[in-house]
Every structure is written in C-alpha cells, then in structure tokens.
Scaffold this active site. Structure first.
Site, PDB file in Angstrom:
ATOM      1  N   CYS A 240       0.815  -1.220   0.000  1.00 59.71           N
ATOM      2  CA  CYS A 240       0.000   0.000   0.000  1.00 59.71           C
ATOM      3  C   CYS A 240       0.845   1.266   0.000  1.00 59.71           C
ATOM      4  O   CYS A 240       0.350   2.342   0.338  1.00 59.71           O
ATOM      5  CB  CYS A 240      -0.947   0.002   1.204  1.00 59.71           C
ATOM      6  SG  CYS A 240      -2.306  -1.159   1.059  1.00 59.71           S
ATOM      7  N   GLY A 241       2.118   1.141  -0.356  1.00 58.81           N
ATOM      8  CA  GLY A 241       2.978   2.313  -0.372  1.00 58.81           C
ATOM      9  C   GLY A 241       3.983   2.346   0.764  1.00 58.81           C
ATOM     10  O   GLY A 241       4.582   3.397   1.037  1.00 58.81           O
TER      11      GLY A 241
ATOM     12  N   SER B 157      -1.042  -5.471  -6.706  1.00 54.52           N
ATOM     13  CA  SER B 157       0.350  -5.371  -6.270  1.00 54.52           C
ATOM     14  C   SER B 157       0.751  -6.585  -5.437  1.00 54.52           C
ATOM     15  O   SER B 157       1.863  -7.112  -5.581  1.00 54.52           O
ATOM     16  CB  SER B 157       0.545  -4.079  -5.478  1.00 54.52           C
ATOM     17  OG  SER B 157       1.892  -3.903  -5.117  1.00 54.52           O
TER      18      SER B 157
ATOM     19  N   THR C  57       7.075   1.076   1.179  1.00 52.76           N
ATOM     20  CA  THR C  57       8.465   1.395   0.847  1.00 52.76           C
ATOM     21  C   THR C  57       8.626   2.888   0.579  1.00 52.76           C
ATOM     22  O   THR C  57       9.582   3.526   1.052  1.00 52.76           O
ATOM     23  CB  THR C  57       8.911   0.584  -0.377  1.00 52.76           C
ATOM     24  OG1 THR C  57       8.718  -0.815  -0.117  1.00 52.76           O
ATOM     25  CG2 THR C  57      10.376   0.839  -0.699  1.00 52.76           C
TER      26      THR C  57
ATOM     27  N   ARG D  34       7.851  -2.459  -8.876  1.00 56.75           N
ATOM     28  CA  ARG D  34       7.297  -2.990 -10.118  1.00 56.75           C
ATOM     29  C   ARG D  34       6.645  -1.919 -10.961  1.00 56.75           C
ATOM     30  O   ARG D  34       6.935  -1.764 -12.139  1.00 56.75           O
ATOM     31  CB  ARG D  34       6.271  -4.092  -9.805  1.00 56.75           C
ATOM     32  CG  ARG D  34       5.687  -4.761 -11.050  1.00 56.75           C
ATOM     33  CD  ARG D  34       4.512  -5.634 -10.692  1.00 56.75           C
ATOM     34  NE  ARG D  34       3.375  -4.869 -10.207  1.00 56.75           N
ATOM     35  CZ  ARG D  34       2.456  -4.329 -11.002  1.00 56.75           C
ATOM     36  NH1 ARG D  34       2.534  -4.442 -12.314  1.00 56.75           N
ATOM     37  NH2 ARG D  34       1.457  -3.645 -10.473  1.00 56.75           N
TER      38      ARG D  34
ATOM     39  N   HIS E  92       3.466  -3.432   9.900  1.00 59.41           N
ATOM     40  CA  HIS E  92       2.237  -3.772   9.160  1.00 59.41           C
ATOM     41  C   HIS E  92       1.119  -4.167  10.125  1.00 59.41           C
ATOM     42  O   HIS E  92       0.004  -4.465   9.686  1.00 59.41           O
ATOM     43  CB  HIS E  92       2.490  -4.944   8.210  1.00 59.41           C
ATOM     44  CG  HIS E  92       3.302  -4.592   6.999  1.00 59.41           C
ATOM     45  ND1 HIS E  92       3.051  -3.482   6.235  1.00 59.41           N
ATOM     46  CD2 HIS E  92       4.356  -5.234   6.412  1.00 59.41           C
ATOM     47  CE1 HIS E  92       3.916  -3.442   5.230  1.00 59.41           C
ATOM     48  NE2 HIS E  92       4.713  -4.473   5.329  1.00 59.41           N
TER      49      HIS E  92
END
Length: 306
Positions: free
Chosen positions: A58-59, A149, A61, A271, A121
C-alpha cells in the site's frame, strides 16, 4: 493436524503463500503471531517515536523513504551524494517492528537514539501502546490496486499463483494483517480522534501531489520546513530522492533480498508504483464486487476509496 495454543484463540488456514492464523480479529502469518504477542506485552514507545504503518503493498516502501528523508534531512541533506537512501533499501533505514519482536531482538530498538523511526504492518490493536504513546503515519491504498500489487509480489515466491486466488483472499478479508477494512478503519478512527498523533495518508493523494504531502508530513512530525529550506528546494530534493523512478534505478534496490524468511528480491518492491493498474487485471464485475464489499464495511465511517 495443526494445534494452536488456547491463549491465541486462533483459527488456522492456508493462505496464498504461507499458513496464517486468525487472532484478535485479524489474519496474521503464523511467524508474526509471536511478534504480535510481544508487541502488546513489551513495546514501550517514547513520546517522540514515529511509526510508519500500513498494510503490505500500500505504499510502505515509499512512505518509509519519505519519512526517513524528511526526519533525517539535517543530518543527511536529500541532495547529498552520501545520503543513506542512495546506498540502502528504504527498509534498511528503519527497523521493522515485527522482525525485531518476533525474534526477541527488541533490545536493538532500545539502544537507538531518539527520535526513533520504525515500521509496522500490524493492525492498531496489535500495537496498543502506539497511540497515544507516539506519532503514527499511516498510508492506505485502493484495495483493488493493493490486490494487484500483492499478486505480483507473491508470484515472486509462488510463480503459478493465480490472480483469482489473491482476489478472493482480499474479498474474504483473509490477506495478511487483514481484513483490509478493519486494518484501515483502526488507523482512520484513531486519526479522526487524535489528529496530532495519527496522520492518515492516501497513496493516490501522495502520487498526485508528493510535495504538499511531504510538507504535511513534516508539520505533523513537528519538523516543518523553514523558509530557507523552501527557497533552497529541500522539498523538491526529497521528492526526487524518494521518487519511484530514482529508487528503482539504484543498485541497492536491484540486488539482495528483503529478509531471510521472505526470500523476495528487493526489485519486487519497485514494479509499477502507479494508481489504477487494477483495470489491467480485473473484470468490471470483479472490481464492482470488491468496491461494494469495501463500501459496505466502511459505511457510516466517513472514509471512502471512491
């Protein structure tokens, strides 16, 4: 037959890549159950701690990189050739709470200087001392894009994994650290109740205006950009340093693996980085079905993904 200890009150089921257990209302990979227990019992946040939280894919990184670059900008100017993000993967720049607490390595966290920056997480009930104990920055993403993703990521471990399997897991709420809606709503409600303690961001809004969201992040952290920094282009430097294209081009993000227990190449984190890729993988009926499930779960909360 797998047996679980009674205190966990957990159900077991195989998921798309590893076994997981359902405990305290959430699905956790079995290797993360010890971390969840330890975090609830032993994690003691400092008032100036910052935790970056999200569901996987979900973003995480990107937000790790943005938050690290923003907090460390005085020690490491973002335009500097020696900036850690130019030689390290963003996940190497801040500790992952699950990784520390599942292995009894929380002492490593204690010796870090303040302000500490961490990543998790875990759903909010698994880190109950975080709010209002410190600041939390949370990012959410359209569940349709999250599902796509996640599928691409998991295929690096299981090459024959069908997208339909991941999609059904998302719809059932059985993804790691899910259900999606309960994970998101936990942090959303905390952000509306304590906006000075929880900053709730959307991946799509970060994409549309990263500079303004970095400024919002800095204000939340109590580290607003000065007039000198604005005039010197510090915000733009952070945007560039942490941009998808720049991070993807670095050797640190092309080689190596994320974790010995999760042997996925680091390049799997870079990716696509776009919004709306779900249209290339879902039928209209699939998208409508997931949208309806999420809308039903979030009705009356004030939060929508549409």
């Amino acid at each position: 037959m797998r047996t679980l200890c009674p205190p966990c009150r957990a159900r077991w089921r195989p998921t798309v890549s590893r076994s997981s257990v359902f405990t305290q209302g959430f699905w956790l990979r079995d290797i993360h159950v010890p971390a969840a227990i330890a975090l609830q019992r032993r994690f003691k946040p400092r008032p100036d701690d910052v935790i970056v939280a999200s569901l996987p894919k979900c973003g995480t990184t990107w937000l790790n990189a943005l938050t690290f670059a923003t907090m460390a900008r005085r020690a490491y100017p973002p335009a500097g050739a020696d900036h850690p993000l130019r030689r390290l993967n963003p996940h190497q720049c801040l500790p992952f709470l699950e990784g520390l607490f599942k292995g009894g390595r929380e002492a490593e966290l204690e010796v870090l200087p303040s302000p500490r920056l961490m990543n998790t997480h875990m759903p909010l009930p698994m880190v109950p001392s975080a709010v209002p104990g410190c600041r939390v920055v949370y990012v959410c993403r359209d569940p349709k894009d999250m599902a796509v993703s996640a599928w691409h990521f998991l295929r690096r471990l299981q090459t024959d994994l069908a997208f339909s399997v991941v999609f059904e897991s998302v719809c059932d709420g059985a993804v790691a650290f899910g259900p999606v809606w309960d994970h998101v709503l936990g942090y959303w409600r905390a952000s509306t109740a304590m906006p000075d303690k929880v900053l709730f961001l959307r991946y799509e809004e970060l994409l549309r205006d990263p500079a303004e969201n970095i400024r919002k992040l800095a204000r939340f952290l109590g580290m607003p950009f000065s007039a000198v920094e604005d005039e010197g282009g510090t915000v733009d430097d952070i945007v560039h340093l942490c941009s998808f294209g720049h991070l993807k081009s670095l050797d640190a993000n092309k080689t190596g693996h994320l974790d010995p227990l999760l042997p996925v190449p680091r390049d799997a984190l870079f990716r696509n980085g776009a919004s709306g890729d779900w249209v290339n993988h879902m039928t209209a009926a699939m998208a409508s079905r997931l949208d309806k499930i999420v809308a039903d779960k979030m009705r009356g909360t004030g939060l929508t993904f549409q």
